[in-house]
Design a protein around this motif. Structure first.
Motif, PDB file in Angstrom:
ATOM      1  N   ARG A  38       0.838  -1.210   0.000  1.00  8.16           N
ATOM      2  CA  ARG A  38       0.000   0.000   0.000  1.00  8.16           C
ATOM      3  C   ARG A  38       0.869   1.254   0.000  1.00  8.16           C
ATOM      4  O   ARG A  38       0.572   2.218  -0.704  1.00  8.16           O
ATOM      5  N   GLN A  39       1.956   1.254   0.767  1.00  7.78           N
ATOM      6  CA  GLN A  39       2.854   2.418   0.814  1.00  7.78           C
ATOM      7  C   GLN A  39       3.546   2.632  -0.533  1.00  7.78           C
ATOM      8  O   GLN A  39       3.726   3.772  -0.961  1.00  7.78           O
TER       9      GLN A  39
ATOM     10  N   ILE B 190       2.385   1.822  -3.501  1.00  8.68           N
ATOM     11  CA  ILE B 190       1.390   2.366  -4.422  1.00  8.68           C
ATOM     12  C   ILE B 190       1.171   3.850  -4.156  1.00  8.68           C
ATOM     13  O   ILE B 190       1.150   4.660  -5.093  1.00  8.68           O
ATOM     14  N   LYS B 191       1.028   4.219  -2.896  1.00 11.71           N
ATOM     15  CA  LYS B 191       0.834   5.636  -2.554  1.00 11.71           C
ATOM     16  C   LYS B 191       2.043   6.463  -2.986  1.00 11.71           C
ATOM     17  O   LYS B 191       1.898   7.543  -3.566  1.00 11.71           O
ATOM     18  N   TYR B 192       3.250   5.966  -2.735  1.00 13.49           N
ATOM     19  CA  TYR B 192       4.488   6.659  -3.113  1.00 13.49           C
ATOM     20  C   TYR B 192       4.546   6.871  -4.621  1.00 13.49           C
ATOM     21  O   TYR B 192       4.827   7.967  -5.106  1.00 13.49           O
ATOM     22  N   ARG B 193       4.278   5.820  -5.389  1.00 11.86           N
ATOM     23  CA  ARG B 193       4.338   5.913  -6.849  1.00 11.86           C
ATOM     24  C   ARG B 193       3.222   6.805  -7.398  1.00 11.86           C
ATOM     25  O   ARG B 193       3.444   7.576  -8.333  1.00 11.86           O
ATOM     26  N   LEU B 194       2.023   6.740  -6.832  1.00 14.35           N
ATOM     27  CA  LEU B 194       0.938   7.615  -7.282  1.00 14.35           C
ATOM     28  C   LEU B 194       1.241   9.081  -6.983  1.00 14.35           C
ATOM     29  O   LEU B 194       0.906   9.965  -7.777  1.00 14.35           O
ATOM     30  N   ASP B 195       1.889   9.332  -5.870  1.00 11.98           N
ATOM     31  CA  ASP B 195       2.289  10.707  -5.553  1.00 11.98           C
ATOM     32  C   ASP B 195       3.326  11.205  -6.564  1.00 11.98           C
ATOM     33  O   ASP B 195       3.275  12.358  -6.990  1.00 11.98           O
ATOM     34  N   GLN B 196       4.239  10.329  -6.971  1.00  6.63           N
ATOM     35  CA  GLN B 196       5.203  10.708  -8.000  1.00  6.63           C
ATOM     36  C   GLN B 196       4.502  11.040  -9.310  1.00  6.63           C
ATOM     37  O   GLN B 196       4.845  12.018  -9.982  1.00  6.63           O
ATOM     38  N   VAL B 197       3.504  10.245  -9.678  1.00  3.56           N
ATOM     39  CA  VAL B 197       2.739  10.502 -10.905  1.00  3.56           C
ATOM     40  C   VAL B 197       2.046  11.854 -10.804  1.00  3.56           C
ATOM     41  O   VAL B 197       2.102  12.666 -11.740  1.00  3.56           O
ATOM     42  N   ARG B 198       1.391  12.110  -9.682  1.00  2.00           N
ATOM     43  CA  ARG B 198       0.687  13.380  -9.481  1.00  2.00           C
ATOM     44  C   ARG B 198       1.646  14.553  -9.662  1.00  2.00           C
ATOM     45  O   ARG B 198       1.343  15.518 -10.357  1.00  2.00           O
TER      46      ARG B 198
END
Length: 180
Positions: free
Chosen positions: A9-10, A12-20
């Motif tokens: 979960r962490q 995924i959150k880390y990678r999604l924040d990078q995408v954002r």
């Protein structure tokens, strides 16, 4: 790699924040942050810093501050932190290449190394997708050359060139970069 210490979960959150962030959902540096950067870079390197995306500027400043939080005061190391990803600037590394590099390193590292040719070896027939992928792969080397041309010291350039080596001369830069 930072992901080894994270739960699924962490990650995924880390990678999604990078995408954002890479999609532009990040504020430009404040005037105070710009002054911090300018104080740590040679004057001739400031325009080079400005070629990076907002997301990469913010990331580089986080890395620099992370080093300072660990007690690092070496001006060459801090300048290298601010420019360690400059080889990705000016459209050399479009957004799509970043997940390809991350996934390629995990799923097909030999194929990725084969496809990522040294930028000096580009020909007029090198496809744009391969140029982008190659710049992403070789951004440390490209950034080191740009930083050298902008007047950074040999040591700072060496730190930029080696910032992806976990046990290299820029080991502390690598460690902070992985979690920033």
């Amino acid at each position: 790699m930072v992901e080894k210490c994270m739960t699924g979960r962490q990650v995924i959150k880390y990678r999604l924040d990078q995408v954002r962030q890479q999609l532009g959902f990040v504020a430009p540096l404040t005037t105070d942050e710009q002054e911090v950067v300018r104080a740590l870079l040679p004057e001739a390197a400031w325009p080079l810093f400005l070629t990076m995306s907002r997301a990469d500027q913010q990331h580089s400043l986080r890395v620099c501050r992370g080093l300072q939080a660990r007690g690092q005061t070496d001006s060459d190391l801090l300048a290298a932190a601010l420019l360690h990803d400059v080889g990705k600037a000016e459209g050399r590394v479009p957004f799509w290449t970043r997940p390809v590099i991350v996934l390629g390193k995990k799923l097909a590292p030999r194929l990725l190394r084969y496809l990522a040719i040294v930028p000096q070896d580009f020909s007029s027939r090198t496809p744009s997708w391969q140029r982008a992928l190659s710049y992403a792969w070789w951004h440390a080397e490209v950034g080191a050359e740009l930083a050298s041309a902008a007047g950074l010291s040999e040591q700072a350039v060496h730190y930029i060139r080696t910032h992806h080596q976990p046990s290299g001369p820029a080991q502390i830069l690598h460690e902070v970069d992985e979690v920033s």
